[in-house]
Design a protein around this motif. Structure first.
Motif, mmCIF file in Angstrom:
data_model
loop_
_atom_site.group_PDB
_atom_site.id
_atom_site.type_symbol
_atom_site.label_atom_id
_atom_site.label_comp_id
_atom_site.label_asym_id
_atom_site.label_seq_id
_atom_site.Cartn_x
_atom_site.Cartn_y
_atom_site.Cartn_z
ATOM 1 N N HIS A 1 0.824 -1.218 0.000
ATOM 2 C CA HIS A 1 0.000 0.000 0.000
ATOM 3 C C HIS A 1 0.854 1.262 0.000
ATOM 4 C CE1 HIS A 1 1.154 -0.924 4.053
ATOM 5 N NE2 HIS A 1 0.687 0.230 4.510
ATOM 6 N N PHE B 1 -1.002 -5.347 -6.080
ATOM 7 C CA PHE B 1 -1.169 -6.099 -4.839
ATOM 8 C C PHE B 1 -1.063 -7.590 -5.131
ATOM 9 C CE2 PHE B 1 -3.171 -2.012 -4.256
ATOM 10 C CZ PHE B 1 -2.646 -1.614 -3.028
ATOM 11 N N LEU C 1 -1.626 -9.519 0.785
ATOM 12 C CA LEU C 1 -1.675 -8.331 1.644
ATOM 13 C C LEU C 1 -2.621 -7.282 1.063
ATOM 14 C CD1 LEU C 1 2.083 -7.864 2.651
ATOM 15 C CD2 LEU C 1 0.197 -8.726 4.036
ATOM 16 N N CYS C 2 -3.279 -6.606 1.920
ATOM 17 C CA CYS C 2 -4.239 -5.522 1.642
ATOM 18 C C CYS C 2 -5.518 -6.039 0.993
ATOM 19 C CB CYS C 2 -3.672 -4.428 0.757
ATOM 20 S SG CYS C 2 -2.212 -3.680 1.422
#
Ligand code: 4AD
Ligand code: MG
Length: 467
Positions: free
Chosen positions: A126, A458, A466-467
């Motif tokens: 991010h 991502f 992740l995220c």
């Protein structure tokens, strides 16, 4: 006052001596002893930063400007002027600066310093978008999307959004992610062998995330002649390599009345177009990779545009490998699959160039590929490039109903699921062909960034989402 981006400053040559408003983030700042501050601002619109120059006679100089740190977001007003400093062409003489967002505990800002490893940046997907590396990749990625759609639109290909949720394994092999609403608390749901538990599931049947939109794209090619599908594609293989993502983007072009040579030509043309587009519109970002150490990048891309791509048959590839003086881990023989080590030898060592390999033995390839006259090989092609390996896989499609049925059965697939696919051969069947291009792998070839995890914002891979 005109609100502009940094890209505007470098591309609209009429902004000199104009008062403008610009929003962005602080990349760097220096405060001189004589009461002048220099702030490098980035906004992602292009690789360049713009230097803002500000003197201590503005109101918030002491209270705010001197406290700015990397990453703070700001709004500035000022005049675009020629820069006295040889490092940049333009700068902005700032009249007013407003801090929009401070960085909490600047010492803890995860990307405060300039150099980070890709491994580290992968742990903060991010925030890695704020680095030059990831903004350059993202702009090139976007340029490639645009080039693909433009090229295909110019040639009157229609974009078909094929389903992401599917009941079929289009490749007839490999692991798929299940899509299910069955309760995992009821363990028996998935364990009851021989009973169709999925009839109680959301779709009333077993469903997955698609591994390819090809089969449904064929339904449209067999009506609209030239189509393509382009979207996220999912593979659940337990592959932990620099070339595999569990979620990646694939461009799949499908054309009625095309044959193997047509799709080889088409895939070459579209990649050449994409590269030309990137060299024309993203030269700064390509230069960034050159300056980062990829001294070969311009040569690689220009060579691709200007040379005829090599084409060999699978049997030629085996001949070359058999005469190579290398101890491969996987034995080479006619009929054996080509592993990464073999592909690497062919493109990295033997040809030192991209290569199409055609006409593989049928048992190495998917059930839908068209059988050649020899009854042993299929009209397939893989496109391999140095350092990455396979970027494209494609083939003529088996349009003869009886032969296709045999291949489905031979592959051990449930023929009931493919009845609709056979309809395409029952009603006005036509020869057709197509291919799938791994978008992140092509991006890897273009940018020279080796790990596909760094080429999608991502990344989703085994144990990582992740995220
Ligand atoms: O060779 P593949 O499996 O071909 C198909 O899926 C066909 N249905 C395509 C078609 O004919 N329409 O996949 C096509 C390309 C590969 O050459 C590779 O570049 C990419 O998709 N690819 C992956 N990229 C990243 N991560 C993965 N796990 C990939 N699997 C395939
Ligand atoms: Mg393949």
């Amino acid at each position: 006052m005109k609100k502009i981006s940094i890209y505007d400053i470098y591309t609209q040559y009429n902004l000199i001596n104009k008062n403008v408003v610009l929003f962005g983030w602080v990349r760097n700042r220096r405060h001189s002893k004589c009461g002048i501050s220099f702030i490098d601002i980035y906004d992602g619109s292009c690789l360049r930063t713009i230097q803002g120059v500000i003197t201590n006679n503005i109101l918030n100089y002491e209270s705010e400007i001197l406290k700015l740190t990397n990453g703070c977001s700001i709004r500035i007003e000022g005049m675009v002027i020629w820069s006295m400093n040889g490092n940049q062409k333009y700068e902005i003489k700032i009249n007013k600066i407003q801090v929009i967002g401070w960085v909490d505990c600047p010492g803890n800002y995860p990307i405060a310093s300039k150099k980070h490893t890709c491994e580290y940046l992968r742990s903060i997907p991010h925030l890695r978008s704020r680095t030059n590396l990831f903004s350059a990749i993202t702009r090139i990625r976007n340029g490639m999307f645009y080039a693909i759609h433009t090229f295909l639109n110019n040639f009157h290909y229609y974009w078909i959004p094929t389903p992401i949720i599917t009941g079929l394994n289009s490749e007839g092999a490999g692991e798929m992610f299940r899509v299910s609403m069955l309760s995992i608390n009821n363990k028996n749901n998935f364990l009851q062998k021989g009973i169709n538990v999925f009839k109680d599931d959301f779709f009333g049947k077993e469903t997955f995330l698609t591994v390819s939109g090809q089969l449904t794209a064929e339904a449209y090619a067999c009506a609209m002649t030239k189509v393509y599908t382009f979207g996220p594609t999912f593979r659940a293989e337990n592959s932990n390599t620099t070339r595999h993502l569990a979620e990646f983007w694939m461009l799949e072009i499908e054309g009625a009345f095309l044959n193997l040579q047509d799709i080889i030509q088409l895939s070459t043309d579209i990649i050449k177009y994409i590269i030309q587009y990137i060299l024309q519109y993203h030269i700064l970002d390509i230069e960034f990779f050159y300056n980062q150490g990829d001294r070969n990048i311009f040569y690689r891309l220009e060579q691709f545009i200007n040379t005829k791509i090599i084409q060999i048959e699978y049997s030629d590839a085996i001949d070359i490998l058999l005469t190579a003086k290398i101890n491969f881990k996987h034995a080479v023989s006619f009929g054996a699959d080509l592993f990464l080590e073999h592909e690497k030898y062919l493109v990295d060592k033997y040809f030192c160039a991209p290569v199409f390999i055609t006409n593989y033995p049928k048992h190495l390839k998917a059930f839908y590929m068209r059988m050649n006259h020899d009854n042993n090989t299929v009209a397939a092609m893989d496109f391999l490039v140095p350092n990455i390996g396979e970027v494209i896989g494609g083939s003529e499609r088996e349009e003869r109903q009886a032969l296709l049925k045999n291949r489905i059965l031979e592959a051990g697939l449930d023929i009931k699921n493919y009845d609709w696919y056979l309809d395409l051969r029952r009603y006005g069947s036509v020869p057709h062909a197509g291919f799938g291009l791994g978008f992140e792998r092509l991006l890897s070839y273009i940018t020279g960034v080796r790990n596909v995890r760094d080429l999608i914002p991502f990344p989703r891979t085994v144990n990582h989402a992740l995220c």
